[in-house]
Scaffold this motif. Structure first.
Motif, PDB file in Angstrom:
ATOM      1  N   ALA A   1       0.822  -1.216   0.000  1.00  0.00           N
ATOM      2  CA  ALA A   1       0.000   0.000   0.000  1.00  0.00           C
ATOM      3  C   ALA A   1       0.857   1.268   0.000  1.00  0.00           C
ATOM      4  O   ALA A   1       0.364   2.345  -0.337  1.00  0.00           O
ATOM      5  N   THR A   2       2.131   1.154   0.361  1.00  0.00           N
ATOM      6  CA  THR A   2       3.018   2.315   0.382  1.00  0.00           C
ATOM      7  C   THR A   2       3.788   2.481  -0.925  1.00  0.00           C
ATOM      8  O   THR A   2       4.479   3.480  -1.107  1.00  0.00           O
ATOM      9  N   LEU A   3       3.671   1.516  -1.817  1.00  0.00           N
ATOM     10  CA  LEU A   3       4.455   1.532  -3.050  1.00  0.00           C
ATOM     11  C   LEU A   3       3.786   2.384  -4.125  1.00  0.00           C
ATOM     12  O   LEU A   3       2.564   2.520  -4.148  1.00  0.00           O
ATOM     13  N   PRO A   4       4.581   2.928  -5.030  1.00  0.00           N
ATOM     14  CA  PRO A   4       3.971   3.603  -6.185  1.00  0.00           C
ATOM     15  C   PRO A   4       3.316   2.555  -7.079  1.00  0.00           C
ATOM     16  O   PRO A   4       3.724   1.391  -7.089  1.00  0.00           O
ATOM     17  N   LEU A   5       2.293   2.943  -7.800  1.00  0.00           N
ATOM     18  CA  LEU A   5       1.665   2.036  -8.746  1.00  0.00           C
ATOM     19  C   LEU A   5       2.665   1.706  -9.844  1.00  0.00           C
ATOM     20  O   LEU A   5       3.272   2.598 -10.440  1.00  0.00           O
ATOM     21  N   THR A   6       2.866   0.436 -10.087  1.00  0.00           N
ATOM     22  CA  THR A   6       3.833   0.027 -11.103  1.00  0.00           C
ATOM     23  C   THR A   6       3.420  -1.312 -11.702  1.00  0.00           C
ATOM     24  O   THR A   6       2.474  -1.944 -11.245  1.00  0.00           O
ATOM     25  N   ILE A   7       4.137  -1.719 -12.709  1.00  0.00           N
ATOM     26  CA  ILE A   7       3.909  -3.013 -13.353  1.00  0.00           C
ATOM     27  C   ILE A   7       5.088  -3.911 -13.012  1.00  0.00           C
ATOM     28  O   ILE A   7       6.219  -3.642 -13.416  1.00  0.00           O
ATOM     29  N   GLY A   8       4.824  -4.955 -12.244  1.00  0.00           N
ATOM     30  CA  GLY A   8       5.892  -5.886 -11.888  1.00  0.00           C
ATOM     31  C   GLY A   8       6.333  -6.725 -13.069  1.00  0.00           C
ATOM     32  O   GLY A   8       7.514  -7.027 -13.237  1.00  0.00           O
ATOM     33  N   LYS A   9       5.379  -7.084 -13.907  1.00  0.00           N
ATOM     34  CA  LYS A   9       5.667  -7.880 -15.097  1.00  0.00           C
ATOM     35  C   LYS A   9       4.674  -7.479 -16.172  1.00  0.00           C
ATOM     36  O   LYS A   9       3.472  -7.372 -15.920  1.00  0.00           O
ATOM     37  N   GLY A  10       5.160  -7.255 -17.376  1.00  0.00           N
ATOM     38  CA  GLY A  10       4.299  -6.952 -18.510  1.00  0.00           C
ATOM     39  C   GLY A  10       4.966  -7.462 -19.770  1.00  0.00           C
ATOM     40  O   GLY A  10       5.893  -6.827 -20.274  1.00  0.00           O
ATOM     41  N   VAL A  11       4.525  -8.613 -20.256  1.00  0.00           N
ATOM     42  CA  VAL A  11       5.206  -9.260 -21.379  1.00  0.00           C
ATOM     43  C   VAL A  11       4.190  -9.843 -22.363  1.00  0.00           C
ATOM     44  O   VAL A  11       3.085 -10.234 -21.993  1.00  0.00           O
ATOM     45  N   PHE A  12       4.600  -9.899 -23.628  1.00  0.00           N
ATOM     46  CA  PHE A  12       3.821 -10.632 -24.608  1.00  0.00           C
ATOM     47  C   PHE A  12       3.913 -12.120 -24.286  1.00  0.00           C
ATOM     48  O   PHE A  12       4.993 -12.622 -23.935  1.00  0.00           O
ATOM     49  N   VAL A  13       2.800 -12.820 -24.399  1.00  0.00           N
ATOM     50  CA  VAL A  13       2.791 -14.252 -24.112  1.00  0.00           C
ATOM     51  C   VAL A  13       2.229 -15.015 -25.306  1.00  0.00           C
ATOM     52  O   VAL A  13       1.536 -14.454 -26.166  1.00  0.00           O
TER      53      VAL A  13
END
Length: 199
Positions: A64-76
């Protein structure tokens, strides 16, 4: 499976003690270290489930304290079946008419109370299709709308996004997804360069 984790925690405490840090840390200790200490006490007493619950709650508090981000975003290569269970593509070159499937793991989503003592998070996804120079060729707001409701702030959240670009000419492109956290009005973008091959 609990034992290695307990040994790891014990080893960390021994290492901190050897460095002379353990006695100095409580004043500056954060919630993760506090939770680990409490979880270790639970585990030592034989309450492994209690230890797990403490760590899960601490992870939710930390996220809840982290900035919004994408941990993983890949073509599958195909539709993923669960969190972390997907087949990445060998490359980002697609055949004409082939659909683009993206696996996404958001981190730092906002959770809010829901009915029945549950928690809820919600996010929408916009997309833009750009050429190699960055000119927007197509796009859509709220291309996807996702809600997760449960009794815990689940951190293993994923989704897949499928885009049909049939009719697009061969060449180089960039697919941009914008994930919008509706609970906080924050957003994060992910750009995926790709190529459509010649027929």
């Amino acid at each position: 499976m609990i034992r290695p984790a307990r040994k790891g925690l014990q080893a960390a405490f021994v290492l901190l003690s050897a460095m002379g840090c353990l006695t100095a840390m409580p004043a500056a200790a954060g919630p993760l270290l506090d939770a680990a200490t409490k979880a270790e006490e639970k585990a030592q007493s034989g309450d492994q489930i209690g230890a797990y619950d403490i760590m899960r709650t601490a992870l939710g508090d930390f996220a809840a304290t982290l900035p919004l981000t994408i941990g993983k975003g890949v073509f599958v290569a195909d539709v993923p079946t669960a969190y972390g269970i997907y087949t990445p593509r060998a490359d980002s070159t697609f055949k004409p008419g082939e659909k683009l499937i993206t696996y996404v793991e958001p981190i730092g989503l906002t959770w809010k109370p829901a009915d029945g003592g549950k928690m809820q998070t919600n996010f929408t996804v916009d997309f833009e299709l750009m050429d190699a120079k960055g000119e927007v060729l197509a796009g859509q707001k709220t291309f996807g709308n996702f809600s997760f409701i449960g009794y815990v702030r689940n951190q293993e959240i994923f989704t897949h996004l499928t885009l049909d670009i049939s009719g697009a000419a061969p060449g180089d492109y960039v697919l941009r997804y914008t994930l919008n956290d509706t609970g906080s009005n924050r957003n994060v973008k992910i750009d995926q360069p790709f190529k459509i091959a010649q027929k």
